[in-house]
Enzyme design. Structure first.
Site, PDB file in Angstrom:
ATOM      1  N   HIS A   9       2.051  -7.875   2.673  1.00  0.00           N
ATOM      2  CA  HIS A   9       1.066  -7.145   3.065  1.00  0.00           C
ATOM      3  C   HIS A   9       0.299  -7.314   4.078  1.00  0.00           C
ATOM      4  CE1 HIS A   9      -0.940  -3.391   2.760  1.00  0.00           C
ATOM      5  NE2 HIS A   9      -2.074  -3.842   2.385  1.00  0.00           N
ATOM      6  N   TYR A  17      -1.887   4.872  -2.450  1.00  0.00           N
ATOM      7  CA  TYR A  17      -3.440   5.074  -2.482  1.00  0.00           C
ATOM      8  C   TYR A  17      -3.672   5.760  -3.567  1.00  0.00           C
ATOM      9  CZ  TYR A  17      -3.307   2.939   2.297  1.00  0.00           C
ATOM     10  OH  TYR A  17      -3.160   1.721   3.225  1.00  0.00           O
ATOM     11  N   ASP A  68       0.942  -1.188   0.159  1.00  0.00           N
ATOM     12  CA  ASP A  68       0.047  -0.015  -0.015  1.00  0.00           C
ATOM     13  C   ASP A  68       1.050   1.475   0.045  1.00  0.00           C
ATOM     14  OD1 ASP A  68      -2.156  -1.690  -0.092  1.00  0.00           O
ATOM     15  OD2 ASP A  68      -3.135  -0.909   1.757  1.00  0.00           O
ATOM     16  N   ASN A  90      -2.920  -4.429  -1.321  1.00  0.00           N
ATOM     17  CA  ASN A  90      -4.437  -4.437  -2.164  1.00  0.00           C
ATOM     18  C   ASN A  90      -4.541  -3.002  -2.833  1.00  0.00           C
ATOM     19  OD1 ASN A  90      -4.650  -3.554   0.894  1.00  0.00           O
ATOM     20  ND2 ASN A  90      -6.844  -3.075   0.089  1.00  0.00           N
ATOM     21  N   HIS A  98      -9.548  -6.192   8.952  1.00  0.00           N
ATOM     22  CA  HIS A  98      -8.925  -7.370   8.382  1.00  0.00           C
ATOM     23  C   HIS A  98      -8.525  -8.464   9.277  1.00  0.00           C
ATOM     24  CE1 HIS A  98      -8.293  -4.326   5.259  1.00  0.00           C
ATOM     25  NE2 HIS A  98      -7.560  -3.610   6.162  1.00  0.00           N
ATOM     26  N   VAL A 117      -3.342  -3.628   8.527  1.00  0.00           N
ATOM     27  CA  VAL A 117      -3.937  -2.930   9.606  1.00  0.00           C
ATOM     28  C   VAL A 117      -3.221  -1.710   9.940  1.00  0.00           C
ATOM     29  CG1 VAL A 117      -4.611  -3.307  12.001  1.00  0.00           C
ATOM     30  CG2 VAL A 117      -4.393  -5.314  10.128  1.00  0.00           C
ATOM     31  N   HIS A 118      -4.045  -0.620  10.035  1.00  0.00           N
ATOM     32  CA  HIS A 118      -3.282   0.705  10.190  1.00  0.00           C
ATOM     33  C   HIS A 118      -3.085   1.035  11.655  1.00  0.00           C
ATOM     34  CE1 HIS A 118      -5.623   1.635   6.133  1.00  0.00           C
ATOM     35  NE2 HIS A 118      -4.518   0.776   5.931  1.00  0.00           N
TER      36      HIS A 118
END
EC number: 3.1.3.2
Length: 602
Positions: free
Chosen positions: A388, A252, A249, A306, A398, A426-427
């Protein structure tokens, strides 16, 4: 005092001036003495010991999101000074980036020409400009020159309201025959125009060896291009890494126009008649300019996430990722940049693709099995995997999304004693206890989620074990690949999809943006530090820090267990006693404490 042996100050102490930290108990007495002195000096500087994975498994700990902080920040506009094109000539190289190829070769990539956005776009001719890198070991003296190849790509959407795109000319040049651990100066571009970049430099990494490691390896994921991204990258650069790993990622670009820079997705509101999500490709060029101060000097390795899928109407995916990044795919035998491997000193990295086939019968699994079987732990003791999406994750976001991939590939990583597995997606941040198949295992990898780079989607704050926050098995379905949700079969969560408290395999978690630094000290000890964005101006703070300790004599690769036992003969080192280490530490505390000098890295 025994804890002092495990301690090291991570508040930007220059460990390069202090020799190596704790290591295997097969070391000589002089080396043990130096280690004791180093550990004592660092303990005096920090005032607190740093735990090791040998002290675990740890009781689960959660640090909740600080409500005084913002959960996210807006996207940087395209006219931001760090995103816009800075050179008048379209032939001048920009978006310069380095990537490792082999221990003695390096990829140099850049872009020339102007990308075009509109309804009708015509690709540039990649043969119209040369791809050259001039380089040498002295400033201004380029005794060597290599040529490479160039390409362009298009992202097409034949629908009203959506914009087609064709890229500038993307150049990739491989320079080889480099000396290890050596500084090189280089320029790239086309000397016939002339349009060459300014002089830049990089330092090669050491050759694979149990005694040589990169100075610092930075890990970050889910970056995007926001104000938080800016803080993350500035902080990361300040930590002076010798290599950077980005766990997916990257940009974006697939969200920039659809969320209006505010983090609220409404694609159908903006483009009600479009059957496919547009990805705003100029964000890729903006990212290249934004990252250039780092990537032009430090080799940066990437793996797809993704948000790199970027589906086109013809079914083409990952076009931007595939064309823009040079990775050691052929060098590692994968022949695809969706998964590959490389060595960095005494560390072997495997970069795994979650959005291509990962089944036992697939090409990636066969490649991974072959790659791991060729790793010589006497030369590259450390084995690190990245991907990822995380396999172990206690956040609602997720949750169990890539359980299928875990079930297919985890056993192979465990058999070959992978030491650490890094992921993003996961942020937020989470570090696991050593684990295998949802069971605490002292020989399992340490899994670390570092998907907190600063993207527009904001930091994740909900945990699957919070009341009412357990997602349903249908909530987290991957864009590519199947879904394999499971209920736990043992422990306090037996029969349940979610735990009702923080799982015992989750050692520490916190909802904050940041990045991580791995300092591999020797063949058994590596110092991991997670640094939060809110602590960027504080030298005495680490969001999380721990020594990750390998136990090669205990956790022998299952494939080679019998062979290694025969080699060792079952003998133990005569320097294996903690009492001896403590004695040495005490001895040096009284004999040399007045001569200790600390130097802080800027």
């Amino acid at each position: 005092m025994l804890e002092a042996i495990k301690s090291q100050n991570t508040s930007r102490v220059n460990v390069r001036s202090m020799n190596q930290p704790p290591g295997p108990m097969t070391m000589t007495m002089p080396l043990l003495m130096m280690i004791a002195l180093t550990s004592l000096s660092l303990l005096l500087a920090s005032g607190e010991p740093i735990l090791t994975t040998l002290d675990g498994p740890f009781k689960p700990l959660t640090r909740r999101f600080d409500p005084s902080l913002r959960r996210g920040s807006d996207d940087l506009p395209m006219d931001h000074p760090r995103l816009r094109k800075r050179n008048v000539s379209s032939d001048f190289p920009e978006q310069i980036a380095l990537a490792l190829s082999t221990p003695t070769s390096m990829w140099v990539s850049w872009v020339t020409g102007d990308a075009v956005v509109g309804k009708d776009v015509k690709p540039l001719d990649p043969s119209s400009v040369a791809s050259e890198v001039w380089y040498g070991k002295e400033k201004g003296k380029y005794l060597l020159k290599m040529k490479g190849n160039a390409t362009v790509y298009s992202q097409l959407y034949p629908f009203d309201g959506l914009l087609n795109y064709t890229s500038g000319i993307i150049h990739h040049v491989l320079i080889d025959g480099l000396e290890p651990d050596t500084k090189y100066y280089y320029k790239c571009g086309d000397s016939s125009v002339p349009a060459m970049s300014e002089e830049l430099s990089f330092k090669t990494l050491p050759l694979p060896s149990k005694d040589a490691y990169p100075h610092r390896i930075a890990f970050v994921g889910d970056l995007g291009l926001t104000s938080n991204t800016t803080t993350t990258i500035d902080h990361l650069m300040e930590n002076d890494p010798s290599m950077v790993i980005i766990v997916g990622d990257l940009t974006y670009a697939d969200q920039y126009r659809t969320i209006g820079g505010k983090g609220v997705s409404c694609f159908s509101c903006s483009f009600p008649d479009a059957p496919i999500r547009e990805t705003y490709q100029p964000r890729w060029d903006a990212r290249g300019r934004f990252m250039e101060p780092l990537t032009s000097k430090v080799p940066t390795m990437v793996i797809e996430g993704n948000h790199e899928i970027e589906l086109q109407t013809s079914g083409i995916t990952f076009k931007s990722y595939s064309e823009r990044f040079a990775v050691p795919s052929s060098e590692s035998g994968s022949n695809t940049n969706f998964y590959y491997s490389f060595d960095a000193g005494g560390v072997h990295f495997v970069m795994l693709g979650a959005y291509v086939d990962y089944n036992h019968t697939g090409a990636q699994y066969a490649w991974l099995k072959e790659d791991l079987s060729k790793v010589d732990r006497a030369v590259t003791p450390w084995l690190v995997a990245t991907m990822h999406p995380p396999w172990y994750n206690s956040y609602s976001s997720h949750y169990q999304e890539f359980e299928c991939m875990r079930q297919e590939m985890e056993e192979l990583l465990y058999q070959h004693r992978v030491d650490i597995v890094f992921a993003g997606h996961v942020h937020a941040y989470e570090r696991m206890n050593r684990i295998y198949n949802y069971t605490l295992d002292p020989c399992g990898p340490v899994y670390i989620t570092i998907g907190d780079g600063g993207n527009i989607e904001k930091v994740d704050v909900d945990f699957a074990d919070d009341p009412g926050k357990c997602p349903s098995p249908e909530d987290n379905i991957p864009e590519i690949g199947g879904s394999c949700p499971l209920n736990f079969t043992s422990g306090s969560a037996k029969g349940k999809f979610c735990w009702d408290r923080q799982p015992d395999w989750s050692a520490f978690r916190e909802s904050s943006f940041g990045h991580g630094i791995l300092e591999v000290m020797n063949s058994t000890h590596a110092l991991w530090r997670w640094q939060r964005n809110q602590d960027v101006y504080r030298d005495d703070i680490a969001g999380d820090q721990i020594y990750i300790v390998r136990q090669p004599n205990v956790c022998i690769s299952l494939k080679f267990r019998g062979e290694e036992r025969e080699k060792s003969g079952g003998n133990k080192s005569r320097f294996s006693s903690p009492t001896l280490l403590m004695f040495i530490c005490i001895l040096f505390m009284f004999g040399t404490s007045r001569s200790i000098v600390f130097r802080h890295v800027k």
